[in-house]
Design an enzyme around this catalytic site. Structure first.
Site, PDB file in Angstrom:
ATOM      1  N   ASP A 203      -1.602   0.159  -0.004  1.00 25.43           N
ATOM      2  CA  ASP A 203      -0.834   0.998   0.911  1.00 25.43           C
ATOM      3  C   ASP A 203      -0.513   2.355   0.281  1.00 25.43           C
ATOM      4  O   ASP A 203      -0.142   2.431  -0.890  1.00 25.43           O
ATOM      5  CB  ASP A 203       0.476   0.241   1.213  1.00 25.43           C
ATOM      6  CG  ASP A 203       1.366   0.957   2.199  1.00 25.43           C
ATOM      7  OD1 ASP A 203       0.957   1.095   3.351  1.00 25.43           O
ATOM      8  OD2 ASP A 203       2.475   1.378   1.799  1.00 25.43           O
ATOM      9  N   TYR A 207       0.202   8.842  -3.086  1.00 25.81           N
ATOM     10  CA  TYR A 207       1.512   9.396  -3.465  1.00 25.81           C
ATOM     11  C   TYR A 207       2.100   8.843  -4.758  1.00 25.81           C
ATOM     12  O   TYR A 207       3.294   9.001  -5.014  1.00 25.81           O
ATOM     13  CB  TYR A 207       2.518   9.133  -2.326  1.00 25.81           C
ATOM     14  CG  TYR A 207       1.944   9.363  -0.951  1.00 25.81           C
ATOM     15  CD1 TYR A 207       1.626  10.655  -0.534  1.00 25.81           C
ATOM     16  CD2 TYR A 207       1.708   8.308  -0.082  1.00 25.81           C
ATOM     17  CE1 TYR A 207       1.083  10.870   0.731  1.00 25.81           C
ATOM     18  CE2 TYR A 207       1.169   8.522   1.186  1.00 25.81           C
ATOM     19  CZ  TYR A 207       0.860   9.799   1.576  1.00 25.81           C
ATOM     20  OH  TYR A 207       0.320  10.017   2.823  1.00 25.81           O
ATOM     21  N   GLU A 245      -5.729   2.893   1.509  1.00 22.24           N
ATOM     22  CA  GLU A 245      -5.146   3.605   2.640  1.00 22.24           C
ATOM     23  C   GLU A 245      -4.795   5.014   2.173  1.00 22.24           C
ATOM     24  O   GLU A 245      -3.733   5.245   1.592  1.00 22.24           O
ATOM     25  CB  GLU A 245      -3.884   2.934   3.181  1.00 22.24           C
ATOM     26  CG  GLU A 245      -3.467   3.588   4.492  1.00 22.24           C
ATOM     27  CD  GLU A 245      -1.965   3.774   4.731  1.00 22.24           C
ATOM     28  OE1 GLU A 245      -1.589   4.125   5.846  1.00 22.24           O
ATOM     29  OE2 GLU A 245      -1.169   3.590   3.795  1.00 22.24           O
TER      30      GLU A 245
END
Ligand code: GLC
Ligand code: CA
Length: 544
Positions: A203, A207, A245
């Site tokens: 996921d 970031y 993702e």
């Protein structure tokens, strides 16, 4: 040759399931693992290879489980670790793979690590998260949950400092500059891999690392960490996969494949809204354009392609003008919009028109990659835009026309969310039992398309070439793999189309439509014509 050794995920079809929504086995109104197990035969019959399940871990559910409070357990609503082991065993028995979400970037604020981190500056956990005395660092990072969050920093009273979060404030970001965090996640991977799962959908991977002066996405340090997870997987497990993702442009997703040493698979986000654009505009250009922007990826890596998923239909990877157009066309009511996207399901988006639903799927499958089907879309389920957040596309699966759509034997008031019961999409009409009986149902037609897609690896693995580029109302794509050729011709309009093709390389071959199972004539040295019905399509295998 490649065909012999192709790893399983290269020519696979995925099915995304939300356990909460699929089937409730113990009458508490919430779907659970035993419920999913009882539906594995249905999933197998769809013809898919791999189930991706949304987070099942203990969580306060501020983000439907993407806010994890314990990486080593199962949310009691869903069952137990034993149930999970049974799920894996039963899936494997049917030759189905199972992958689960690995939420690396953040935890829940209820996670004991965060509780320790905020309470005690001397705790080893203080450095597990990203703290700052001010809220002005990393100001170039965008806010993702635009409708709810005003900053990526939130002040914590207990710590007397600000913590960093890319998603909800209840999801503090882990600090990947701390090697201890990387090690923790390796342990998490180990735990679930040892239990037998076949890999992870990782996921929100862009970031992990923050750096001043950057937008804090896709940083080289982030790739280093992801590569170390892959190396760990390769050293200790065989045949397991990592799926990224990364909601990014194809050129920015490319590094997530590394040199074949980072992710096995990555979602192709930007092609998705362009499929909807193409069908609404009756114009193939958006798809041809995004494919021209899509680089080749390393051997044995694969794109995951999809029409819808559990989130809003994201419009991050389109221009501002395109976004406004998509909203105007596909989300006329403000309530249909969320953040930079659209919270609706496939069938309502496509006017509940079976021709368009099948066309969208046929178009998706005509592209290279591994398609993912979102649960319920195979029967044309509706949505409920009046539910908060993205819950409107996560309503109970509709199995039959009994109370609660056969999802649960609880009182209807006790369901985690109401079943869809609008005139057009009511579970009384739209349900698996009904669809299975009707040879012309979306379900049966999807099953047929899936079967053809699977048994012709050219779709997943082959090269592609766009043809008839001047005839923009149609998408014509020639797929080639070894000595197999499939010509996909799709009519993106509500009008009949006469296509004229020049196919010098294929002269003499006979065309056979895989969908209708009908002979379509021989390709001659002059022009080859095709007549397409409104929103109609052919998948023509061209053979001697
Ligand atoms: C991913 C998930 C989404 C979630 C977010 C934060 O984008 O798909 O559902 O809210 O990550 O974990
Ligand atoms: Ca239950």
């Amino acid at each position: 040759m490649k065909a012999v050794h192709t790893p399983w995920y290269m020519n696979a079809i995925f099915y995304e399931v939300h356990i909460r929504a699929y089937r409730d086995s113990n009458r508490d109104g919430i779907g659970d693992i035993p419920g999913l197990i009882s539906k594995l035969d249905y999933i197998k019959d769809l013809g898919v290879d791999c189930i991706w399940i949304l987070p099942i871990y203990p969580s306060p559910l501020k983000d439907d489980g993407y806010d994890i409070a314990d990486y080593y357990g199962v949310l009691p609503d869903y069952g137990t670790l034993e149930d999970f082991k049974t799920l894996i065993k039963e899936a494997h028995k049917r030759d189905l793979h199972v992958i689960a979400d690995l939420v690396l970037n953040h935890t829940s604020d209820q996670h004991p690590w965060f509780q320790a981190s905020r309470s005690d500056p001397n705790s080893k956990y203080r450095d597990y998260y990203v703290w700052s005395d001010t809220d002005d660092k990393y100001s170039e990072a965008r806010i993702i949950f635009l409708d709810t969050e005003v900053s990526n920093w939130t002040f914590d009273e207990k710590a007397g400092m600000y913590y960093w979060h890319r998603f909800y404030a209840s999801q503090p970001d882990l600090n990947y500059d701390n090697p201890a965090v990387i090690e923790e996640m390796r342990q998490v991977m180990k735990f679930w891999l040892d239990m037998g799962i076949d890999g992870f959908r990782a996921d929100a991977v862009p970031y992990l690392i923050e750096r001043e002066g950057t937008n804090c996405e896709n940083l080289p340090e982030t790739h280093q960490i992801l590569k170390s997870f892959r190396a760990y997987l390769d050293e200790n497990y065989e045949g397991k996969i990592l799926l990224a993702e990364a909601n990014q442009w194809p050129e920015d997703v490319l590094p997530y494949f590394g040199d074949g040493d980072e992710f096995h698979m990555g979602f192709h986000f930007p092609v998705m809204p362009r499929i909807f654009m193409a069908i609404r505009k009756g114009d193939a250009s958006p798809i041809r354009w995004i494919m021209s922007q899509t680089p080749d990826i390393p051997e044995d890596t694969q794109w995951c392609i999809f029409l819808r998923n559990h989130d809003e239909l994201t419009l991050e990877m389109v221009t501002e003008e395109e976004r406004q157009w998509m909203w105007a066309e596909y989300a006329p009511l403000p309530r249909m919009r969320l953040n930079l996207g659209i919270r609706r399901r496939l069938a309502p988006l496509l006017d509940n028109d079976q021709r368009k639903i099948l066309l969208a799927n046929a178009l998706l499958y005509a592209l290279p990659g591994a398609p993912i089907i979102y649960y319920g879309d195979e029967i044309g389920m509706g949505d409920n835009i009046w539910l908060p957040d993205r819950n409107g596309v996560r309503t109970p699966m509709q199995w039959n026309d009994h109370t609660n759509a056969g999802f649960s034997e609880a009182n209807p008031e006790e369901l985690y969310a109401p079943v869809i019961d609008t005139d057009e999409f009511t579970y009384r009409k739209v349900n698996v039992e009904q669809a299975a009986k009707d040879p012309d149902s979306t379900l049966n037609k999807m099953r047929a398309l899936i079967k053809i897609r699977k048994s012709n690896p050219v779709f997943a693995l082959g090269d592609y070439r766009f043809l008839a580029e001047n005839h923009t109302e149609c998408l014509v794509i020639l797929r080639t793999y070894q000595d197999q050729h499939i010509l996909c011709a799709l009519n993106l309009t509500d009008r009949q189309q006469e296509l004229t093709l020049h196919l010098p390389d294929l002269v003499g071959k006979r065309m056979h439509d895989l969908v209708s199972d009908k002979y379509h004539g021989r390709i001659t040295s002059t022009e080859t014509s095709l007549h397409l019905e409104p929103y109609g399509f052919f998948w023509l295998v061209c053979q001697d």
